[in-house]
Design a protein around this motif. Sequence first.
Motif, short mmCIF file in Angstrom:
data_model
loop_
_atom_site.label_atom_id
_atom_site.label_comp_id
_atom_site.label_asym_id
_atom_site.label_seq_id
_atom_site.Cartn_x
_atom_site.Cartn_y
_atom_site.Cartn_z
N GLN A 379 -23.72 -11.68 -53.42
CA GLN A 379 -24.79 -12.65 -53.67
C GLN A 379 -24.32 -13.73 -54.63
O GLN A 379 -24.61 -14.91 -54.45
CB GLN A 379 -26.03 -11.94 -54.24
CG GLN A 379 -26.81 -11.17 -53.19
CD GLN A 379 -27.86 -10.26 -53.82
OE1 GLN A 379 -27.97 -10.15 -55.03
NE2 GLN A 379 -28.63 -9.59 -52.97
N GLN A 382 -22.10 -16.14 -52.88
CA GLN A 382 -22.87 -17.04 -52.01
C GLN A 382 -23.62 -18.09 -52.83
O GLN A 382 -23.69 -19.26 -52.45
CB GLN A 382 -23.86 -16.22 -51.17
CG GLN A 382 -23.20 -15.48 -50.01
CD GLN A 382 -24.01 -14.30 -49.51
OE1 GLN A 382 -25.13 -14.06 -49.96
NE2 GLN A 382 -23.44 -13.54 -48.58
N LEU A 383 -24.13 -17.66 -53.98
CA LEU A 383 -24.92 -18.57 -54.82
C LEU A 383 -24.07 -19.69 -55.41
O LEU A 383 -24.54 -20.82 -55.55
CB LEU A 383 -25.62 -17.78 -55.94
CG LEU A 383 -26.65 -18.56 -56.76
CD1 LEU A 383 -27.85 -18.97 -55.90
CD2 LEU A 383 -27.13 -17.75 -57.95
N LYS A 386 -24.21 -22.90 -53.71
CA LYS A 386 -25.48 -23.67 -53.72
C LYS A 386 -25.80 -24.27 -55.09
O LYS A 386 -26.59 -25.19 -55.19
CB LYS A 386 -26.64 -22.73 -53.33
CG LYS A 386 -26.48 -22.08 -51.97
CD LYS A 386 -27.63 -21.08 -51.76
CE LYS A 386 -27.36 -20.18 -50.56
NZ LYS A 386 -28.30 -19.06 -50.51
N LEU A 387 -25.21 -23.71 -56.16
CA LEU A 387 -25.59 -24.13 -57.52
C LEU A 387 -25.06 -25.52 -57.86
O LEU A 387 -23.97 -25.88 -57.44
CB LEU A 387 -25.00 -23.14 -58.54
CG LEU A 387 -25.62 -21.76 -58.64
CD1 LEU A 387 -24.82 -20.90 -59.60
CD2 LEU A 387 -27.07 -21.82 -59.09
N TYR A 400 -33.77 -19.67 -57.78
CA TYR A 400 -33.13 -18.48 -57.18
C TYR A 400 -33.43 -17.26 -58.06
O TYR A 400 -32.85 -17.11 -59.14
CB TYR A 400 -31.60 -18.67 -57.10
CG TYR A 400 -31.18 -19.93 -56.38
CD1 TYR A 400 -31.19 -20.00 -54.98
CD2 TYR A 400 -30.75 -21.04 -57.10
CE1 TYR A 400 -30.79 -21.15 -54.32
CE2 TYR A 400 -30.36 -22.21 -56.45
CZ TYR A 400 -30.39 -22.25 -55.06
OH TYR A 400 -30.00 -23.39 -54.42
N ALA A 403 -30.69 -15.28 -59.93
CA ALA A 403 -29.61 -16.12 -60.47
C ALA A 403 -29.08 -15.64 -61.82
O ALA A 403 -27.89 -15.79 -62.10
CB ALA A 403 -30.09 -17.56 -60.61
N ALA A 406 -26.41 -13.21 -61.09
CA ALA A 406 -25.31 -13.91 -60.43
C ALA A 406 -24.50 -14.73 -61.44
O ALA A 406 -23.27 -14.70 -61.43
CB ALA A 406 -25.85 -14.82 -59.33
#
Length: 487
Positions: A379, A382-383, A386-387, A400, A403, A406
Motif C-alpha cells: 500500500q 502504491q501511495l 499518488k502523493l 488517504y 497514509a 504508509a
Amino acid sequence: MNNSAKISWNDVLVAFQEIWGYKDFRSPQGEIIRSLLAKNDALIIMPTGGGKSICFQLPALLQTGLTLVVSPLVALMENQVQELRQHKLSAALLHSELSSWQRRKILQALEQQKLRLLYLSPETLFSPPVWQILCQPQLTINGLILDEAHCLVQWGDTFRPAYRRIGAVRPALLKSKPIGTKITLAAFTATADPLAQKIIQETLQLNQPAVFLLDPYRPNLNPRVRLIWTPRDRKQQLFKFIREKQQTAGLVYVRSRRDSENIAAWLQQMGYVTASYHAGLSAEERRMIETAWIEGKMPFVVCTSAFGMGINKSDVRWVVHFHAPLFLSEYVQEIGRAGRDGKPAQTLTLVSEPTGWLDPEDKQRQKFFEDKMRSQQQQAQQLIKKLPKTGEINAVTRQYPDAAIALSLLHSTGQLNWLDPFHYTIVSSKKTQPVSQLHAAKQMNKYLTTKQCRWQFLLNAFGFHQKGENWRCGHCDNCRRGEAFDE
C-alpha cells in the motif's frame, strides 16, 4: 538559557539521597547522569529493573526548564508520575483519557513553566495545543527523552507511526528558541539489537551519542520453552505450572484482549484470584489491578504487553507466555519482570509443535502478522505514486485514511524525509532498507526452536558476544536437558 553548567556533582548526590534515599549510584547511572547534564545525546540500553528512569529524572529535576519524556503507555507514565508526585516533585502527564479541565490545568502549568518533567505519548506531543506551547520562544526545554525506545522499532513503522516523526522534533523546536539553545536527546530501553540501535540513532538524529550498553543476562532467570500439541494441552500446561507455584507472584502473558479475558475467566472459575489486564481498561481499573498485584492480594495477572512496563515489583517468581511474543525485544522485556530481587525465577513459553496440525493458532498468528506487514508495504509503494512530492501529514491523511502508516513505512525504507514533525518530502522512489519487523519476528521463531543455550542465543541476538562462543548459562531448559527441573 539552560543552567546545567552550575550543577556540581555534590548537588547531584545530595538530591539523589534526598529524593530517593540512596547514597550512590549503580554503574553506569552516574556516568549517564553526567553525560545528560553535559548536554550530550545518549543511547542507553540497560536491563529491566536497572534503574533507567532515575538517570533522566534526576538531571531534569536539577535544571530549570522542562524535560519532555515521550513514553508509549499511559499505565507506564502514570506509575512514574505518581512516584514523582509522592516526592512532591513537579511532574505531570498528558494523555487522551484526561478530562478537559485536567488537560487545561496541565497546559497552563506547562505555559507558566511550572513543570520540570512532562510525560506524554508521541501522538499527544504532536497535538496542536501541546505543540504550540512547546514552540513558544520563552519556554525553556532542556531535554527530550524517549523512554522504552525499542517501541520506535517494534511499533513505529505500522502500529504507532507517530514514533517515526520524533527525529524531526528537536530541529523544529530549536528554530523557535533563542540562538545557542541546546536540547539534549536521549533514548532509553532494556532491549535493542544492533539493527534496532542503528534505527533508533538514525531516526532520532542523535548527534554523536554517548552509548551505554549493558547485556540483558540475568543468572537467576531460568528460561524454558515447552512444545504443546493441542489448545487443550496449552491450557493444561498453564494450569499445571500455576498450581505448582502456590500463591507466588507471577504474570501470564497472552497476545490479545480477548485471550486475556477468556483465560482470566477460566482461571477464576478454577478458584484463582486473578484478573484480565489490557489497554482497553479504564485508568481506574488498571490502577486497581496493579495495586492488588503489587500488594500481593492478587498472585498473578493475565495480561497483554500493556502490563509491566515501568511497574516495579521485585518478588515476581515466574512469567508464563501462554502465547509467544512476536519479537525477542518484547520477550526479554517481559521475562525481565521476574526475579528483580536476584532470587531464582522461572519463565515458561508455550509454543505449538512446528507442523501446527492440531493447534494451528501460533502459525496463523505469525502468518497474519507477515501478511499484514507485506500488504502495508505494498500500500505504501502504491501511495508514493499518488502523493505530492512535499506535503502536510494531516492533509494527506484526510485524503488517504492509511497514509500515516504508509508515510512511516516510506520513512523507514529511506524514501521520505520529515522536514518537521508535520511536513514530509519524498526523496526517492527506491526502497533502501529491509523490513525490520519481519526480521525481528523471524529471530523470535529461531529462538523458540533453537537447541543451543537460550541465554547464549539471546546475548548473540542483542549483539553481546563477549562471553565466548562456547559459553553456556547452565540453567535454561536446553542446558539442563534430561535433568529434572525445580518447579
